[in-house]
Structures are given as structure tokens and as C-alpha cells.
Design a protein around this motif. Structure first.
Motif, PDB file in Angstrom:
ATOM      1  N   LYS A  82      35.206  71.395  43.090  1.00 32.34           N
ATOM      2  CA  LYS A  82      35.537  70.485  41.990  1.00 32.34           C
ATOM      3  C   LYS A  82      34.272  69.949  41.328  1.00 32.34           C
ATOM      4  O   LYS A  82      34.182  69.879  40.089  1.00 32.34           O
ATOM      5  N   GLN A  83      33.269  69.632  42.128  1.00 35.14           N
ATOM      6  CA  GLN A  83      32.003  69.149  41.574  1.00 35.14           C
ATOM      7  C   GLN A  83      31.331  70.247  40.759  1.00 35.14           C
ATOM      8  O   GLN A  83      30.770  69.982  39.694  1.00 35.14           O
ATOM      9  N   LEU A  85      32.817  72.765  39.167  1.00 32.37           N
ATOM     10  CA  LEU A  85      33.578  72.964  37.928  1.00 32.37           C
ATOM     11  C   LEU A  85      33.277  71.866  36.910  1.00 32.37           C
ATOM     12  O   LEU A  85      33.134  72.142  35.716  1.00 32.37           O
ATOM     13  N   LYS A  86      33.163  70.635  37.387  1.00 33.39           N
ATOM     14  CA  LYS A  86      32.857  69.532  36.482  1.00 33.39           C
ATOM     15  C   LYS A  86      31.441  69.655  35.907  1.00 33.39           C
ATOM     16  O   LYS A  86      31.142  69.087  34.845  1.00 33.39           O
ATOM     17  N   LYS A  88      30.446  72.447  34.967  1.00 31.55           N
ATOM     18  CA  LYS A  88      30.656  73.620  34.106  1.00 31.55           C
ATOM     19  C   LYS A  88      30.022  74.885  34.680  1.00 31.55           C
ATOM     20  O   LYS A  88      29.448  75.716  33.962  1.00 31.55           O
ATOM     21  N   LYS A  89      30.161  75.057  36.002  1.00 32.48           N
ATOM     22  CA  LYS A  89      29.744  76.276  36.671  1.00 32.48           C
ATOM     23  C   LYS A  89      30.987  77.083  37.037  1.00 32.48           C
ATOM     24  O   LYS A  89      31.987  76.532  37.509  1.00 32.48           O
ATOM     25  N   HIS A  90      30.937  78.396  36.828  1.00 32.40           N
ATOM     26  CA  HIS A  90      31.995  79.259  37.346  1.00 32.40           C
ATOM     27  C   HIS A  90      31.922  79.217  38.879  1.00 32.40           C
ATOM     28  O   HIS A  90      30.824  79.115  39.449  1.00 32.40           O
ATOM     29  N   VAL A 110      41.141  71.552  36.655  1.00 30.76           N
ATOM     30  CA  VAL A 110      39.789  71.165  36.255  1.00 30.76           C
ATOM     31  C   VAL A 110      39.061  72.337  35.591  1.00 30.76           C
ATOM     32  O   VAL A 110      38.378  72.161  34.576  1.00 30.76           O
ATOM     33  N   ALA A 111      39.225  73.526  36.135  1.00 31.96           N
ATOM     34  CA  ALA A 111      38.580  74.710  35.548  1.00 31.96           C
ATOM     35  C   ALA A 111      39.049  74.907  34.112  1.00 31.96           C
ATOM     36  O   ALA A 111      38.242  75.214  33.214  1.00 31.96           O
ATOM     37  N   GLU A 113      40.191  72.617  32.066  1.00 31.56           N
ATOM     38  CA  GLU A 113      39.645  71.540  31.241  1.00 31.56           C
ATOM     39  C   GLU A 113      38.175  71.767  30.894  1.00 31.56           C
ATOM     40  O   GLU A 113      37.728  71.452  29.784  1.00 31.56           O
ATOM     41  N   GLU A 114      37.412  72.333  31.834  1.00 36.28           N
ATOM     42  CA  GLU A 114      35.977  72.496  31.645  1.00 36.28           C
ATOM     43  C   GLU A 114      35.600  73.831  31.012  1.00 36.28           C
ATOM     44  O   GLU A 114      34.431  74.068  30.698  1.00 36.28           O
TER      45      GLU A 114
END
Length: 338
Positions: A82-83, A85-86, A88-90, A110-111, A113-114
Motif C-alpha cells: 500500500k505504501q 502504491l501511494k 506511485k510505484k508498480h 489504491v492502485a 486511484e494512483e
């Protein structure tokens, strides 16, 4: 485009992923996270990688890193992914992706959204021979109506020696979301789901070892007109092959991972035909992850959201099934109680 990636987890499976990913020429190790700075530096130096982190905030804040491969203890996957993805890493997330279906749902949310992807690393369903098998089980001429299937993955773990000695390794601990079902059984369960879809119901008779997790057991997946038997374990070994039974023939596969043979037996001619293509594997450690590395790079570079959706569907079904099997037998993780 070469994808720069970081890793969480400096173990043998991470070594396998890096070697396979580098061999494809489509990935480049950029950074390493470990709780120990010396461990991070030592591990990275083997791959000409000097970016070593002991802080997850700094690790995910590295702008030169596009993706992260997470192979930490199972119970840590959700928060770390989750961290990522937030940031903005695949995310390429070793199985099991999370401890519960609810956690997995949140990661996919989350994925989305980001604007990045989270992919569960089921390496075996990316093998060329597995994809050939998917076509064969739908071949009316070779199988016809399916009557049943039997899939096995049972391999004695060296860590079970620690269990017998009175220790509690992470993978044999409920606190770390461990057990044979989520570590080994998930391979044949995913194997079946990617072939036949979501079962109508599932049952599990596990062997529960002294640490409170399942050391292995027998699963039955029920479909409309047939059943699938799954035998898995980290506490014993089986040499049984995998089979799919049809009205017009039987398909025999050497294993649920690293497929090297796919044989079709014709009950009319009494002849057996080998159908598998060439078998590829990465040299030491001997784990075939090249094909998934190629496919995941393609998905990320082409922004193939359709392929991600298909993999997401499989992941959702798998964790729904495995979580139900655990809960049927009182195998509960801390995350189940939240």
C-alpha cells in the motif's frame, strides 16, 4: 523500455526474481531495502546496485525506482504494498499477495486511484507450457467433457526441521500469515482456478502442525460437473503427477510449476503423445521466473489494463478460496480478526 525496480526481501526467491528479470533485459535492479544497511549493501553489490535503504519512506521516495518486488513475510505484504502504491510505484507482490480478501480489495482500489499496477507473482501460470495446457483442456477433440482433475505440490521444507526442533519459522507462524496452504497449496489452487474458473464450493482437510498452522492437506474444489483434488504440503513430499481426466482422454503434467511434460493419452488408440514445448529455466537458483518477468514488463510498458484485470480476477478468486479454506478449519491470522 527497461524498468527500474527495487526489492524488499533479500532471500532466495528474490535472488531468483532478479536473475530472471535481468536475463530478460527488460528490468534493472535500482534499489534494495533491508532492516540492515550492511545486508542491503552486500546484497545490492552482487547486482551492481548501490542504492541501499533501511527506511521504507526513503526507499519508496526514490524517484529513480519505477516498480518494487515485494517478498517479505506474508503478514507485511499489505502495508508495504500500500505504501508503494501511494508512492506511485508498480508492485509485483509475491504470493500470497495479502492475508485476507479485504486487504487485497484495498490494494486494488489504491492502485486504481494512483494509476499504477499491483500484480500477484503467480509465476507458474505465465509459463508457456501452462498456457498451452489452458488451450488443451478446452480442446473438445482431445478431452471432451471433463470428468475430474488431480493436482499435487507437496515438498518437504527444510524449515519443517526447525518446527520439529521446537522453533517457529515465519512461514509456519499464524502471526506471520503462514502455513502450507498459502505458501505451497496456493500453486495448485491457482493452477486449477486459472484452468477452470471459480469453484462452486471448496473443502479442506488439513494436517495442523505444532505451531498451529497447516503443514499440508487435501483440498476438494467442486465445479458444476466435476471435482478437483489437490494434495499439498510443506511437511511431506509427494512424487505424484498432475492429471486432467476427460471423456476422450487424459492429460498428464509433470508438476504444477516448471512444466516440462504434457502428455495426452488416447483411450481409443491406447497411445500417448507428448505435447509440451521447450522448457526454460534460470540457472541457480533453479526457479523458472523468466516468463513472468517478460509478461509483467510487457504489461507495465504497454499499460495493459485488460491483462491486469484478468490477473486481478484470478487473485481475487484465489484468496477468496484459500481464506475460506483456512477459516473453515480455524486457521486464523491477526488480520482475520481486525
Amino acid at each position: 523500455m527497461t524498468i527500474t525496480f527495487g526489492i524488499i526481501g533479500t532471500n532466495w526467491i528474490t535472488e531468483s526474481w532478479i536473475q530472471a528479470a535481468h536475463k530478460t533485459g527488460q528490468w534493472k535492479l535500482h534499489s534494495v531495502y533491508s532492516r540492515s544497511q550492511d545486508q542491503a549493501k552486500s546484497f545490492g553489490s552482487k547486482y551492481d546496485c548501490s542504492n541501499a535503504y533501511t527506511s521504507l519512506d526513503s526507499f519508496f521516495g526514490d524517484d529513480g525506482m519505477q516498480a518494487v518486488y515485494i517478498a517479505s513475510p506474508n503478514s507485511l505484504h499489505y502495508e508495504q504494498a500500500k505504501q508503494a502504491l501511494k508512492a506511485k510505484k508498480h508492485v509485483i507482490l509475491e504470493k500470497p499477495a495479502t492475508s485476507t480478501p479485504e486487504e487485497l480489495d484495498d490494494l486494488f482500489r489504491v492502485a486504481q486511484e494512483e494509476g499504477v499496477f499491483v500484480i500477484e507473482a503467480f509465476r507458474h501460470i505465465q509459463e508457456a507450457n501452462y498456457k498451452l495446457l489452458q488451450k488443451l483442456v478446452n480442446d473438445e477433440k482431445r478431452l471432451g467433457p471433463i470428468y475430474g482433475a488431480s493436482f499435487t505440490y507437496a515438498s518437504y521444507s527444510s524449515r519443517y526441521n526447525n518446527v520439529l526442533a521446537g522453533e517457529v519459522p515465519n512461514i509456519f507462524s499464524l502471526d506471520f500469515s503462514g502455513g502450507s496452504l498459502v505458501d505451497i497449496g496456493v500453486y495448485p489452487v491457482t493452477f486449477a482456478i486459472a484452468l477452470f474458473g471459480e469453484p462452486k464450493e471448496q473443502t479442506y482437510v488439513p494436517f495442523v502442525c505444532r505451531t498451529g498452522v497447516d503443514g499440508g492437506g487435501v483440498i476438494v474444489l467442486r465445479y458444476d460437473n466435476f471435482g478437483v483434488q489437490i494434495n499439498h504440503s510443506k511437511s511431506y513430499t509427494s512424487a505424484a503427477v498432475c492429471e486432467v481426466y476427460g471423456e476422450k482422454g487424459t492429460i498428464t503434467v509433470n508438476a504444477t510449476t516448471d512444466i516440462s511434460t504434457i502428455k495426452h493419452w488416447d483411450p481409443q488408440s491406447k497411445k500417448t503423445e507428448e505435447l509440451a514445448g521447450s522448457y526454460k529455466t534460470v540457472e541457480k537458483p533453479n526457479v523458472n521466473m523468466e516468463e513472468e518477468a517478460v509478461e509483467f514488463a510487457r504489461i507495465i510498458n504497454e499499460k495493459d489494463s485488460k491483462a491486469v484485470s484478468e490477473l486481478e480476477k484470478i487473485s481475487r478468486i484465489v484468496i477468496k478460496v484459500t481464506s475460506d479454506l483456512r477459516r473453515q478449519n480455524g486457521l486464523l491470522y491477526p488480520a482475520d480478526k481486525q
